[in-house]
Scaffold this active site. Structure first.
Site, PDB file in Angstrom:
ATOM      1  N   ASP A   1       0.821  -1.213   0.000  1.00  0.00           N
ATOM      2  CA  ASP A   1       0.000   0.000   0.000  1.00  0.00           C
ATOM      3  C   ASP A   1       0.857   1.267   0.000  1.00  0.00           C
ATOM      4  OD1 ASP A   1      -1.932  -1.978   0.470  1.00  0.00           O
ATOM      5  OD2 ASP A   1      -1.899  -1.640   2.624  1.00  0.00           O
TER       6      ASP A   1
ATOM      7  N   GLU B   1     -10.832  -0.960  -3.999  1.00  0.00           N
ATOM      8  CA  GLU B   1     -10.191  -0.179  -2.944  1.00  0.00           C
ATOM      9  C   GLU B   1      -9.067   0.652  -3.557  1.00  0.00           C
ATOM     10  OE1 GLU B   1      -8.798  -3.124  -0.222  1.00  0.00           O
ATOM     11  OE2 GLU B   1      -7.167  -3.800  -1.515  1.00  0.00           O
TER      12      GLU B   1
END
Length: 883
Positions: free
Chosen positions: A44, A207
């Site tokens: 991420d 996401e």
């Protein structure tokens, strides 16, 4: 001038080699492959550039669900990266951090945990952070803050007019769901507008939203699929209206996906860096070979190209990376690259010793055990070795090791002794001076039980232009030890530098002692006494490089000021204000010296008292001496960094208390549990089952007693689902973290439920914190359950049987194996996070679930790994007794 020309030539060679590599098809395990760019498991990523420094904020991965600690990677050239700790967040989950710089010059961090987003503020890009809205637990974006938007993955965007937006969302694939977006108020503490970007516009939105603007077009990029597997990918939609849409889904999606040979597997959750007219996509992908759970991700980067009509081209993802974006901060060649190596062991062809010297963050040397292991490099000729960088598998945990050098491979000298190291980092930098051909690194311990001393890269240099930003020295009262520190065999009072990067100790000259002053541990150095380091300070520390020195000192304000500046100094206006406050009372004061390499600022209690030229020396290196002076000194927690801390960082540093670090636990191989029905007469009813060997004690009944019966020629404990026993003993402290273990049992179970627990070793609920062994049909965790988000510890074809079955589970710190009747039926890699176990439960889980109904003849638990021969021997010998 000649030296400068040589350095320039070296720099050009480095850049040219990188450029050549980029133009070729590079295999994932090619030497010097540029992807991944970070040596470790991180996911991420948000990439930012503040000033002349690149920052990558990321989820710490490979530990069971992004559980931290908080960290950031920094680089001046985009190739040489150093991990640096951050103080916040302090929560259990630390997912998908993002940092932006506000109009006020401050920095704002957004991070998430399921399912909420938090915001923090700091004066610097790496903290210290504090929750911008209140205490640490104050939420910025709660779940469903926008209807039909599950809150996760907060990401900021600043438009051309200075307006700030935040995007967030996960699992946006359901009908009427999507991504949340909000326009922040000018103070960044709330929202003036918010709405949903529906998945009818951003198809398959799952996401990780990330927004950029180019040539008047807003590019909404995001991830689809599932991050644990090959379906994860990056897609995008565009808008010419504004940052909140509406958006049009691009026709050429996806732009980044799993490649044909799956060496780029599950790429996604990205961010985008603009460098001049060039754009780069920084994303995570799965490690190679792919870990079972899909939670050992690594960060890679590739170029992002836009067409003339405003489309994003499909990313030509590869293993080369993009190379340097700025001149190399370390132009000295890595003389270990591609050299011959041998090792004490290695874990198969995927983890060969030569992978430690290939300068490739995708490849790893992994020894077979978590014990003492070594790797030896033959440089093929002698070099003047000055620096050794070691990038261990897990940068957020410390490793203990020793580096030796040799001219002939027979007589060895210690280059760096970190067998008591307590400092985590990457790279671990070892300083020294040695003329040698051979280098040997021996891993002797680690922070966590069962942590294998695996290494991404070992790099060896003959010099250093600029060392990675790290803490070089930390001297605390708790680092005292009485030992032989030099070749005289004389025992000294020493203070070890186990929390600093420089290996070695300080020797006491004079009657130096540990004392306590006003609840703080301290070192008292009397008049004319001193502490002297057995190590030398690196030359780069004295040659126009940034540095910071900080320490606590006890005394009156005037006494302290006299030690650091002239009392009559007029260099600082704030000095006069301190003089006016001067009292005769003694107290603890905090002193810090910080330099950018040219100017040095001196602070006392966070007040600037002096400003002058930075300290320099023409000497190659020198010992570090801490003197008591004419009147003696009482100090605590001396820290020296080879980089300049900002004032807020120094303030935070001052708040840290002197705490002794956790010591690694030595492991003695032993049997922990041994129960056997042969110890009892048939027909008895038991409320207590004795532990025959290992840990002293037994199991007492919390529910129904259990009977001993003869079943198919064996005495057995007859469980009918109503029994639950709890141990009177706890497992040893060494059985924690990633501890190796083995379980063997003889079980007869005619009817198999979905989950049936025979023994639960640890009463914990957290991710990868449990070892529950059973005989159930659940395909994910029917045999071994660790409370993993995704586990593969079951056997789908498992059925009931009227025959006795020998079941064995082994774990060596990397691979967990399941054996039935002496044969290997399944294996998987996994990393555990075991807490200390207060008791063991027999017959069901510690949560009183998954009751076992069947017969158990014997059960053994070990704190080490049985090999295949051990298991086969136990199976055949025990079977022979009955047959």
């Amino acid at each position: 001038m000649r030296i400068k020309h040589l350095l320039l030539l070296t720099l050009l060679v480095c850049l040219n080699v990188q450029a050549k590599t980029k133009g070729q098809q590079t295999a994932w395990n090619s030497p010097q492959a540029g992807n991944p760019i970070i040596p470790g498991y991180f996911a991420d990523p948000t990439v930012r550039k503040f000033g002349d420094t690149y920052y990558i904020y990321a989820t710490t991965d490979g530990n069971g669900g992004g559980l931290g600690p908080s960290q950031v990677w920094v680089s001046k050239d985009f190739v040489n990266w150093t991990i640096m700790p951050m103080n916040w967040p302090t929560t259990y989950h630390i997912w998908a951090p993002d940092v932006m710089k506000g109009k006020d010059g401050k920095f704002y961090i957004y991070y998430c945990e399921p399912c909420k987003v938090y915001t923090g503020v700091s004066e610097t890009p790496r903290g210290p952070w504090k929750n911008y809205l209140g205490n640490d637990t104050t939420v910025f974006v709660p779940d469903r803050f926008v209807k039909n938007v599950i809150t996760l993955d907060g990401q900021s965007f600043v438009d051309d007019d200075g307006s700030t937006y935040l995007y967030w969302g996960t699992w946006g694939i359901y009908k009427d769901f999507g991504c949340g977006v909000g326009k922040l108020t000018p103070d960044l503490k709330g929202f003036s507008d918010k709405r949903i970007i529906p998945n009818t516009q951003v198809t398959d939105f799952f996401e990780a939203p990330f927004m950029i603007k180019k040539d008047g077009i807003y590019y909404f990029t995001y991830s689809s699929g599932h991050c644990e597997d090959h379906t994860y990918r990056v897609q995008y939609a565009t808008s010419k209206t504004g940052p909140m849409g509406p958006f049009v889904y691009a026709k050429n999606n996806p732009i980044l996906a799993t490649n044909a040979d799956s060496t780029i597997h599950g790429p996604g959750h990205h961010s985008i860096l603009q460098e001049g007219d060039n754009y780069y996509i920084v994303y995570h992908r799965h490690n190679i070979p792919c870990s079972t759970r899909g939670m050992h991700r690594q960060i890679a980067v590739d170029k992002l190209i836009f067409t003339k009509d405003g489309q994003i081209e499909k990313v030509a993802a590869g293993h080369s990376g993009i190379g340097y974006l700025q001149p190399s901060t370390n132009p000295f060649p890595n003389v270990a690259l591609g050299k011959k190596v041998k090792a004490s062991s290695y874990y198969g062809e995927s983890f060969k010793p030569e992978y430690a010297v290939d300068d490739n963050n995708a490849t790893l040397w992994r020894p077979r055990t978590s014990g003492k292991e070594w790797i030896e490099i033959d440089l093929e000729r002698e070099y003047d070795i000055r620096r050794i960088w070691t990038q261990f598998e897990y940068p957020t945990s410390y490793y203990q090791y020793m580096i030796e050098t040799s001219v002939d491979g027979k007589q060895w000298s210690i280059f760096s002794d970190k067998r008591n190291n307590k400092l985590a980092g990457s790279p671990m930098t070892d300083f020294g001076e040695a003329r040698a051909r051979y280098v040997r690194l021996t891993v002797t311990g680690s922070e966590k039980t069962g942590m294998i001393g695996a290494i991404w890269n070992i790099k060896i240099f003959e010099g250093s232009k600029m060392d990675p930003p790290q803490k070089l020295v930390q001297v605390t009262p708790s680092s005292f030890v009485k030992k032989v520190c030099d070749k005289t065999n004389k025992e000294y009072n020493c203070w070890e530098n186990n929390n600093g990067m420089l290996a070695g100790s300080f020797i006491a000259n004079g009657n130096i002692s540990m004392i306590e002053k006003e609840s703080r541990g301290a070192i008292h150095i009397p008049a004319n006494a001193w502490l002297e380091s057995m190590f030398t300070m690196p030359q780069s520390f004295y040659t126009s490089q940034p540095y910071t020195v900080s320490y606590h000192v006890y005394g009156t304000m005037k006494e302290v000021l006299n030690k650091i500046v002239s009392w009559d100094s007029k260099q600082s206006k704030s000095l006069a204000s301190l003089k006016n406050k001067e009292t005769k009372a003694s107290a603890w004061h905090y002193v810090s010296l910080t330099s950018d390499g040219k100017k040095e600022s001196v602070y006392m209690d966070n007040v600037l008292v002096s400003l002058g030229k930075a300290a320099k020396t023409s000497k190659k290196c020198q010992k570090l001496v801490i003197e008591g002076g004419e009147n003696g000194v009482i100090i605590s927690d001396l820290r020296i960094y080879n980089w300049q801390l900002a004032v807020p960082e120094i303030m935070f540093d001052a708040s840290l208390q002197d705490e002794a670090p956790v010591k690694p636990v030595s492991i003695n191989k032993e049997m922990l549990v041994d129960i056997n029905a042969d110890n009892y007469m048939p027909g008895v009813s038991l409320r207590q089952i004795e532990n025959r060997q290992g840990t002293k004690g037994g199991f007492r009944s919390l529910a129904s007693p259990i009977s001993v019966e003869r079943k198919n020629n064996r005495l057995a404990f007859a469980f009918n689902g109503a029994q639950e026993f709890q141990s009177s003993f706890q497992l040893p402290e060494s059985f924690s973290d990633n501890s190796p273990y083995s379980i063997t049992a003889w079980v007869l179970n005619p009817e198999v439920e979905v989950n049936e627990c025979i023994i639960d070793l640890i009463p914990a609920q957290g991710e990868l914190e449990k070892i529950a062994f059973g005989w159930g049909a659940e395909p994910r965790n029917g045999v071994i359950c660790h409370n993993g988000w995704f586990e593969d510890s079951g056997i789908p074809e498992l059925k009931g049987s009227g025959e006795w079955k020998h079941i064995a589970i082994t774990y060596d710190g990397y691979m967990e194996k399941i054996f039935i009747d002496g044969k290997l039926v399944k294996q998987k890699d996994i990393v555990l996070r075991l807490p200390r176990s207060p008791y063991v439960t027999l017959g069901r889980t510690a949560e009183h679930e998954w009751p076992f109904a069947g017969w158990l003849h014997s059960l053994k638990v070990y704190n080490y790994t049985l090999n295949e021969t051990d298991i086969t021997t136990e199976f055949t010998s025990d079977k022979r007794k009955v047959d």
